[in-house]
Design an enzyme around this catalytic site. Structure first.
Site, PDB file in Angstrom:
ATOM      1  N   GLY A  22     126.635 104.365  30.668  1.00 36.44           N
ATOM      2  CA  GLY A  22     127.000 102.981  30.986  1.00 36.44           C
ATOM      3  C   GLY A  22     126.207 101.900  30.274  1.00 36.44           C
ATOM      4  O   GLY A  22     126.098 100.778  30.786  1.00 36.44           O
ATOM      5  N   SER A  23     125.698 102.169  29.067  1.00 35.04           N
ATOM      6  CA  SER A  23     124.917 101.112  28.403  1.00 35.04           C
ATOM      7  C   SER A  23     125.813  99.957  27.940  1.00 35.04           C
ATOM      8  O   SER A  23     125.404  98.795  27.998  1.00 35.04           O
ATOM      9  CB  SER A  23     124.089 101.685  27.242  1.00 35.04           C
ATOM     10  OG  SER A  23     124.907 102.039  26.164  1.00 35.04           O
ATOM     11  N   MET A 101     135.736 108.708  29.194  1.00 27.49           N
ATOM     12  CA  MET A 101     136.088 109.803  28.295  1.00 27.49           C
ATOM     13  C   MET A 101     137.315 110.587  28.762  1.00 27.49           C
ATOM     14  O   MET A 101     137.315 111.819  28.768  1.00 27.49           O
ATOM     15  CB  MET A 101     134.869 110.720  28.105  1.00 27.49           C
ATOM     16  CG  MET A 101     133.665 109.977  27.539  1.00 27.49           C
ATOM     17  SD  MET A 101     134.062 108.908  26.126  1.00 27.49           S
ATOM     18  CE  MET A 101     133.441 109.894  24.788  1.00 27.49           C
ATOM     19  N   ASN A 118     139.039  98.685  24.567  1.00 24.49           N
ATOM     20  CA  ASN A 118     138.164  99.861  24.468  1.00 24.49           C
ATOM     21  C   ASN A 118     137.157  99.627  23.356  1.00 24.49           C
ATOM     22  O   ASN A 118     137.442  98.907  22.399  1.00 24.49           O
ATOM     23  CB  ASN A 118     139.013 101.090  24.115  1.00 24.49           C
ATOM     24  CG  ASN A 118     138.181 102.350  23.934  1.00 24.49           C
ATOM     25  OD1 ASN A 118     137.303 102.651  24.758  1.00 24.49           O
ATOM     26  ND2 ASN A 118     138.437 103.090  22.873  1.00 24.49           N
ATOM     27  N   HIS A 120     134.926 101.775  20.518  1.00 21.90           N
ATOM     28  CA  HIS A 120     134.856 103.089  19.871  1.00 21.90           C
ATOM     29  C   HIS A 120     133.783 103.042  18.788  1.00 21.90           C
ATOM     30  O   HIS A 120     133.716 102.079  18.024  1.00 21.90           O
ATOM     31  CB  HIS A 120     136.212 103.455  19.265  1.00 21.90           C
ATOM     32  CG  HIS A 120     136.191 104.787  18.591  1.00 21.90           C
ATOM     33  ND1 HIS A 120     136.142 105.974  19.293  1.00 21.90           N
ATOM     34  CD2 HIS A 120     136.171 105.130  17.278  1.00 21.90           C
ATOM     35  CE1 HIS A 120     136.097 106.985  18.434  1.00 21.90           C
ATOM     36  NE2 HIS A 120     136.111 106.502  17.210  1.00 21.90           N
ATOM     37  N   ASP A 156     142.271 106.162  20.562  1.00 20.47           N
ATOM     38  CA  ASP A 156     141.528 105.270  19.660  1.00 20.47           C
ATOM     39  C   ASP A 156     142.449 104.484  18.727  1.00 20.47           C
ATOM     40  O   ASP A 156     142.103 104.205  17.573  1.00 20.47           O
ATOM     41  CB  ASP A 156     140.470 106.066  18.861  1.00 20.47           C
ATOM     42  CG  ASP A 156     139.467 106.740  19.777  1.00 20.47           C
ATOM     43  OD1 ASP A 156     139.141 106.143  20.826  1.00 20.47           O
ATOM     44  OD2 ASP A 156     139.036 107.864  19.477  1.00 20.47           O
TER      45      ASP A 156
HETATM   46  C1  GAR Z   1     129.713 104.548  23.343  1.00 16.09           C
HETATM   47  O1  GAR Z   1     129.106 104.831  22.108  1.00 16.09           O
HETATM   48  C2  GAR Z   1     131.197 104.291  23.162  1.00 16.09           C
HETATM   49  O2  GAR Z   1     131.486 103.627  21.961  1.00 16.09           O
HETATM   50  C3  GAR Z   1     131.749 105.695  23.163  1.00 16.09           C
HETATM   51  O3  GAR Z   1     131.035 106.345  24.175  1.00 16.09           O
HETATM   52  C4  GAR Z   1     129.714 105.784  24.246  1.00 16.09           C
HETATM   53  C5  GAR Z   1     129.439 105.425  25.683  1.00 16.09           C
HETATM   54  O4  GAR Z   1     128.097 105.032  25.840  1.00 16.09           O
HETATM   55  N1  GAR Z   1     133.160 105.695  23.399  1.00 16.09           N
HETATM   56  C6  GAR Z   1     134.015 106.538  22.801  1.00 16.09           C
HETATM   57  O5  GAR Z   1     133.664 107.402  22.022  1.00 16.09           O
HETATM   58  C7  GAR Z   1     135.473 106.319  23.140  1.00 16.09           C
HETATM   59  N2  GAR Z   1     136.328 106.935  22.190  1.00 16.09           N
HETATM   60  P1  GAR Z   1     127.652 104.144  27.079  1.00 16.09           P
HETATM   61  O6  GAR Z   1     128.125 104.894  28.330  1.00 16.09           O
HETATM   62  O7  GAR Z   1     126.170 104.093  26.994  1.00 16.09           O
HETATM   63  O8  GAR Z   1     128.304 102.804  26.958  1.00 16.09           O
END
Ligand code: GAR
Length: 226
Positions: A22-23, A101, A118, A120, A156
């Site tokens: 969740g950053s 995800m 979203n 990505h 995506d």
């Molecule tokens: C992030 O890097 C986001 O871009 C990616 O998951 C990570 C979640 O990190 N999303 C995808 O790959 C979607 N296709 P977070 O939970 O620290 O925000």
């Protein structure tokens, strides 16, 4: 008697969907807490009951809901109808997928068409899917980055709101490159949310049109710090 109209601005009610740390969600919550930001974080929703991001949201006083997909025994649309009911209950206007995800069904994507964005970790349309940083290194690309886009049914894909780029260093690992991209994600996502929630960026004919903005397609480019 002259009656004054209220000058209070209407802020979009946002739900962040997470599955993990969740950053990006925290970056959005912090942005929403700044004066005059055009959105408020009304809900954080997760399909993973112990997602670390849920605690971070609760610590910041944000309502959380968990809706694991397992009890729906493979009926993806039933799971998403339950999610949709939660969103209606919380009067949500806009969804930000922030490390959620799970691929959403066409039913849900259509229901939230042009009201769901979203982030990505690649410069779409390149490097859709997982493990983007390792794949960038594998092919020897010199630049990498992140993209915020409106969500369409294919993974995506969808009209691009904004992008940020980072250079790829000769000695990068997937971890160092990923950290450089993530730092930009935390700047890009609030920027893109503000464009969408204010109505500055909107979908027109499967492209994002941007009103009154100095750049035709807003980008954080080059990034301020790499
Ligand atoms: C992030 O890097 C986001 O871009 C990616 O998951 C990570 C979640 O990190 N999303 C995808 O790959 C979607 N296709 P977070 O939970 O620290 O925000």
């Amino acid at each position: 008697m002259v009656r004054r109209l209220s000058t209070a601005r209407i802020r979009m009610r946002v739900a962040a969907f997470i599955s993990g740390r969740g950053s990006n969600m925290v970056a959005l919550i912090d942005a929403c807490a700044t004066p005059d930001f055009p959105a408020e974080m009304a809900l954080v929703l997760s399909n993973v009951v112990d997602a670390p991001g849920l605690d971070l949201a609760a610590e910041r006083g944000i309502a959380t809901e968990t809706l694991p997909h397992r009890p729906f025994a493979g009926d993806r649309e039933a799971h998403e109808r339950a999610i949709d009911a939660v969103l209606v209950r919380h009067k949500i206007d806009l969804i930000c997928l922030a490390g959620y995800m799970r691929l959403l069904t066409p039913w849900f994507v259509e229901r939230w068409r042009d009201r769901m964005i979203n982030i990505h970790p690649s410069l779409l349309p390149a490097f859709k899917g997982l493990d983007t940083h390792a794949r960038v290194l594998e092919v020897g690309a010199r630049w990498h980055g992140c993209t915020v886009h409106f969500v369409r049914a294919a993974m995506d894909e969808g009209p691009i709101v904004a992008q940020a780029i980072v250079p790829v260093a000769a000695d990068d690992t997937a971890q160092t490159l990923g950290a450089r991209v993530l730092a930009q994600e935390h700047r890009l996502y609030p920027h893109a949310l503000s464009l969408v929630a204010s109505g500055t960026a909107r979908v027109e004919g499967e492209r994002v049109a941007v009103r009154d903005h100095p750049l035709p397609v807003p980008a954080i480019n080059p990034p301020e710090s790499t």
